[in-house]
Design an enzyme around this catalytic site. Structure first.
Site, PDB file in Angstrom:
ATOM      1  N   ASP A  76      -2.295 -14.474   8.223  1.00 23.89           N
ATOM      2  CA  ASP A  76      -1.673 -14.449   9.332  1.00 23.89           C
ATOM      3  C   ASP A  76      -1.413 -13.299   9.795  1.00 23.89           C
ATOM      4  O   ASP A  76      -1.110 -13.293  11.175  1.00 23.89           O
ATOM      5  CB  ASP A  76      -0.724 -15.493   9.531  1.00 23.89           C
TER       6      ASP A  76
ATOM      7  N   HIS B 112      -1.174  -8.638   0.571  1.00 25.42           N
ATOM      8  CA  HIS B 112      -0.443  -9.314   0.825  1.00 25.42           C
ATOM      9  C   HIS B 112      -0.106  -9.924   1.933  1.00 25.42           C
ATOM     10  O   HIS B 112       0.588 -10.846   2.233  1.00 25.42           O
ATOM     11  CB  HIS B 112       0.929  -7.010   1.441  1.00 25.42           C
ATOM     12  N   ASP B 113      -0.613  -9.378   3.431  1.00 25.69           N
ATOM     13  CA  ASP B 113      -0.982 -10.456   4.088  1.00 25.69           C
ATOM     14  C   ASP B 113      -1.168 -12.158   3.147  1.00 25.69           C
ATOM     15  O   ASP B 113      -0.772 -12.766   3.895  1.00 25.69           O
ATOM     16  CB  ASP B 113      -2.304 -10.097   5.208  1.00 25.69           C
TER      17      ASP B 113
ATOM     18  N   ASN C 215       6.632  -4.438  -0.165  1.00 30.09           N
ATOM     19  CA  ASN C 215       5.872  -3.960   0.937  1.00 30.09           C
ATOM     20  C   ASN C 215       6.289  -2.236   1.422  1.00 30.09           C
ATOM     21  O   ASN C 215       5.522  -1.928   2.578  1.00 30.09           O
ATOM     22  CB  ASN C 215       6.421  -5.443   1.997  1.00 30.09           C
TER      23      ASN C 215
ATOM     24  N   GLY D 185       0.793 -16.842   3.941  1.00 34.11           N
ATOM     25  CA  GLY D 185      -1.367 -16.871   4.102  1.00 34.11           C
ATOM     26  C   GLY D 185      -1.332 -16.277   5.577  1.00 34.11           C
ATOM     27  O   GLY D 185      -0.638 -15.154   5.462  1.00 34.11           O
TER      28      GLY D 185
ATOM     29  N   PRO E 265       4.987 -10.936  -6.853  1.00 34.44           N
ATOM     30  CA  PRO E 265       4.614 -10.604  -8.602  1.00 34.44           C
ATOM     31  C   PRO E 265       4.926  -9.189  -8.621  1.00 34.44           C
ATOM     32  O   PRO E 265       4.338  -8.328  -7.683  1.00 34.44           O
ATOM     33  CB  PRO E 265       3.272 -10.777  -8.775  1.00 34.44           C
TER      34      PRO E 265
ATOM     35  N   SER F   1       1.031 -11.376   9.086  1.00 35.93           N
ATOM     36  CA  SER F   1       2.529 -11.229   9.463  1.00 35.93           C
ATOM     37  C   SER F   1       3.103 -10.305   8.691  1.00 35.93           C
ATOM     38  O   SER F   1       4.283  -9.431   9.416  1.00 35.93           O
ATOM     39  CB  SER F   1       3.148 -12.376   9.139  1.00 35.93           C
TER      40      SER F   1
ATOM     41  N   ARG G 146      -4.803  -3.728  -0.976  1.00 35.90           N
ATOM     42  CA  ARG G 146      -3.990  -4.161  -0.892  1.00 35.90           C
ATOM     43  C   ARG G 146      -3.048  -5.057   0.539  1.00 35.90           C
ATOM     44  O   ARG G 146      -1.655  -6.671  -0.071  1.00 35.90           O
ATOM     45  CB  ARG G 146      -2.633  -3.508  -1.728  1.00 35.90           C
TER      46      ARG G 146
ATOM     47  N   HIS H 189      -7.120  -3.583  -8.286  1.00 33.69           N
ATOM     48  CA  HIS H 189      -6.591  -1.885  -8.937  1.00 33.69           C
ATOM     49  C   HIS H 189      -7.283  -1.160  -9.677  1.00 33.69           C
ATOM     50  O   HIS H 189      -7.368  -0.327 -10.210  1.00 33.69           O
ATOM     51  CB  HIS H 189      -5.444  -2.212 -10.467  1.00 33.69           C
TER      52      HIS H 189
HETATM   53  C1  HEM Z   1      -0.011 -10.063 -10.048  1.00 29.14           C
HETATM   54  C2  HEM Z   1      -0.090  -9.395  -9.284  1.00 29.14           C
HETATM   55  C3  HEM Z   1      -0.655  -8.344  -8.903  1.00 29.14           C
HETATM   56  C4  HEM Z   1       0.708  -7.049  -8.688  1.00 29.14           C
HETATM   57  C5  HEM Z   1       2.144  -7.076 -10.125  1.00 29.14           C
HETATM   58  C6  HEM Z   1       0.520  -5.996  -8.802  1.00 29.14           C
HETATM   59  C7  HEM Z   1       1.373  -4.434  -8.205  1.00 29.14           C
HETATM   60  C8  HEM Z   1       0.667  -3.595  -7.810  1.00 29.14           C
HETATM   61  C9  HEM Z   1       1.654  -2.450  -7.337  1.00 29.14           C
HETATM   62  C10 HEM Z   1       3.745  -1.933  -8.379  1.00 29.14           C
HETATM   63  C11 HEM Z   1       1.424  -1.170  -7.085  1.00 29.14           C
HETATM   64  C12 HEM Z   1       1.864  -0.177  -6.628  1.00 29.14           C
HETATM   65  C13 HEM Z   1       2.813   0.410  -5.280  1.00 29.14           C
HETATM   66  C14 HEM Z   1       2.860   1.461  -5.011  1.00 29.14           C
HETATM   67  O1  HEM Z   1       3.309   2.146  -5.958  1.00 29.14           O
HETATM   68  O2  HEM Z   1       2.899   1.858  -3.665  1.00 29.14           O
HETATM   69  C15 HEM Z   1       0.050  -1.979  -6.345  1.00 29.14           C
HETATM   70  C16 HEM Z   1      -0.634  -1.422  -5.815  1.00 29.14           C
HETATM   71  C17 HEM Z   1      -2.159  -1.586  -5.305  1.00 29.14           C
HETATM   72  N1  HEM Z   1      -2.498  -3.077  -5.455  1.00 29.14           N
HETATM   73 FE1  HEM Z   1      -1.981  -4.412  -6.597  1.00 29.14          FE
HETATM   74  N2  HEM Z   1      -0.572  -6.100  -7.626  1.00 29.14           N
HETATM   75  C18 HEM Z   1      -0.481  -7.785  -7.944  1.00 29.14           C
HETATM   76  C19 HEM Z   1      -1.977  -7.638  -7.657  1.00 29.14           C
HETATM   77  C20 HEM Z   1      -2.815  -7.735  -6.590  1.00 29.14           C
HETATM   78  C21 HEM Z   1      -4.029  -7.702  -5.702  1.00 29.14           C
HETATM   79  C22 HEM Z   1      -4.559  -9.541  -6.083  1.00 29.14           C
HETATM   80  C23 HEM Z   1      -4.979  -6.967  -5.095  1.00 29.14           C
HETATM   81  C24 HEM Z   1      -6.006  -6.912  -4.073  1.00 29.14           C
HETATM   82  C25 HEM Z   1      -6.960  -7.603  -4.744  1.00 29.14           C
HETATM   83  C26 HEM Z   1      -3.951  -5.781  -5.010  1.00 29.14           C
HETATM   84  C27 HEM Z   1      -4.266  -4.611  -4.630  1.00 29.14           C
HETATM   85  C28 HEM Z   1      -3.619  -3.297  -4.883  1.00 29.14           C
HETATM   86  C29 HEM Z   1      -4.339  -1.950  -4.537  1.00 29.14           C
HETATM   87  C30 HEM Z   1      -5.448  -1.152  -3.952  1.00 29.14           C
HETATM   88  C31 HEM Z   1      -3.006  -1.084  -4.604  1.00 29.14           C
HETATM   89  C32 HEM Z   1      -3.450   0.822  -4.733  1.00 29.14           C
HETATM   90  C33 HEM Z   1      -2.471   1.032  -3.567  1.00 29.14           C
HETATM   91  C34 HEM Z   1      -2.341   2.510  -2.632  1.00 29.14           C
HETATM   92  O3  HEM Z   1      -3.286   2.848  -3.099  1.00 29.14           O
HETATM   93  O4  HEM Z   1      -1.901   2.656  -1.754  1.00 29.14           O
HETATM   94  N3  HEM Z   1      -2.903  -5.639  -6.547  1.00 29.14           N
HETATM   95  N4  HEM Z   1      -0.366  -3.298  -6.918  1.00 29.14           N
END
Ligand code: HEM
Ligand SMILES: *[C@@H]1O[C@H](CO)[C@@H](O)[C@H](O)[C@H]1NC(C)=O
Ligand SMILES: CC(=O)N[C@H]1CO[C@H](CO)[C@@H](O)[C@@H]1O
Length: 331
Positions: free
Chosen positions: A79, A71-72, A96, A77, A164, A81, A67, A194
């Site tokens: 970097d 986010h970075d 974040n 980009g 997003p 940040s 994640r 995810h």
């Molecule tokens: C439309 C795009 C995306 C949305 C709306 C989104 C949204 C979210 C949200 C709401 C969470 C939960 C955060 C929390 O409760 O702390 C999450 C967790 C996570 N996201 Fe996404 N995400 C997106 C794209 C991505 C992408 C592209 C990746 C990686 C390639 C990613 C990897 C992760 C991971 C690994 C977690 C779990 C983090 C943890 O267990 O600490 N997400 N995401």
């Protein structure tokens, strides 16, 4: 006459240069950039060793770092940040606040910066990308080569963060990824991130009780899943509990394609996850990943593409001494 023909040749030459480097936006990133840059030390194996040790104590650093790279790279980009501390840095922006794993990056940086290894050489932005590659492999994903040579940015502002949210539509999300140079297929693979990690109830609780003010759960969520998730996320709670993003209990910490089989069975947790399986723009790709066997390879390739967004290279930016602060703090 003479001038115009010289100009013509110059123009052709220029055109040739541009055509020869269609991947210009990828800057000077290359696989193995640090080879030979730290004396006897191999940077990538040093990083892998430290990450492996951290992972053996806490395997949840895997989703944390995956994640973190998203986010970075998505904000201004790749970097680093996201790593900067400060009263109004990216870290402090709402989406974040739950990003974790900063201690892993610090641990790697501390070792690399020691005098006998190679102070001032390895960027924090590259550490994020290398460490993320390593945790994906440790979590059962594929092993892929990363490009390195990124430099660290000098600025981090919460107001730049426009990530997003979980209720984004597939078409808005596709547009957001497109703005970063990632196409819809890349997006479908990257959301496969995810397949590990957790989400706070806060981000999907509406789907369990009062979806779009209907007073009912989201009809696109499997009934059994609604029941299960309600146990973890009671209606009256603040939403601070967490549940796995991949609700296949035997695979919620493994980097594999089970996220796609889950969302095909209406067992997506976030609204965007479920939408991915239902939207005609993405459903075919979801089905083919769920049925196929090359998720790991393709996920790795998509992470490499994510890692190339708007990078700083060459003499741009700097190599930070500490990942949490720029070398010359703004006065
Ligand atoms: C439309 C795009 C995306 C949305 C709306 C989104 C949204 C979210 C949200 C709401 C969470 C939960 C955060 C929390 O409760 O702390 C999450 C967790 C996570 N996201 Fe996404 N995400 C997106 C794209 C991505 C992408 C592209 C990746 C990686 C390639 C990613 C990897 C992760 C991971 C690994 C977690 C779990 C983090 C943890 O267990 O600490 N997400 N995401
Ligand atoms: C998206 O990009 C990937 C990797 O760069 C490429 O292989 C694929 O063909 C592209 N897909 C679409 C739909 O443009
Ligand atoms: C887990 C966590 O830190 N979540 C935070 C996300 O952002 C909101 C809005 O700023 C905070 O209130 C949450 O605590």
């Amino acid at each position: 006459m003479k001038f115009s023909s010289i100009a013509g040749v110059a123009l052709v030459a220029l055109g040739f240069i541009f055509l020869s480097f269609p991947g210009q936006c990828y800057g000077a990133l290359e696989v193995g950039f640090y080879k030979g840059k730290c004396g006897i030390w191999d940077v990538e194996s040093l990083v892998a060793g430290i990450v492996e040790e951290k992972f053996s104590n806490d395997p949840t650093i895997a989703p944390a770092l995956i994640r973190m790279q998203f986010h970075d790279c998505f904000v201004k980009g790749c970097d680093a940040s996201i790593l900067l501390d400060g009263p109004s840095s990216e870290k402090t922006a709402p989406p974040n606040l739950s990003v974790r794993g900063f201690d892993v990056i610090d641990a790697v940086k501390d070792v690399l910066e020691t005098q006998i290894i190679c102070p001032g050489v390895v960027s924090c932005a590259d550490i994020i990308v290398m460490a993320t590659r390593d945790v994906i492999f440790l979590s059962g994903g594929g092993q892929y080569n990363v490009q390195t040579g990124r430099r660290d940015g000098l600025e981090s502002l919460a107001k730049n963060v426009d990530l997003p949210g979980p209720q984004i539509s597939v078409s808005d999300s596709t547009a957001a990824f497109q703005r970063k140079g990632l196409n819809v297929t890349d997006m479908v693979y990257l959301l496969g991130g995810h397949t590990v990690g957790v989400t706070h109830c806060f981000f999907f609780q509406d789907r369990l009780y009062n979806f779009q003010n209907t007073g009912r759960p989201d009809p696109s969520m499997d009934r059994e899943l609604v029941k299960t998730l309600r146990l973890s996320c009671p209606q009256t709670s603040s939403g601070s509990n967490i549940v796995n993003l991949d609700q296949n209990p035997s695979s919620s910490s493994t980097v594999d394609n089970s996220y796609y089989t889950e969302i095909m069975e209406h067992r997506g947790v976030l609204q965007i996850d479920q939408a991915l399986a239902l939207d005609p723009e993405t459903s075919d790709t979801v089905t083919s990943i769920a049925r196929g066997s090359d998720f790991s390879t393709k996920f790795g390739q998509a992470m490499v593409k994510l890692g190339a967004i708007q990078v700083l290279t060459g003499t741009q930016g700097e190599i930070r001494k500490s990942c949490r602060a720029t070398n010359t703090p703004p006065s």
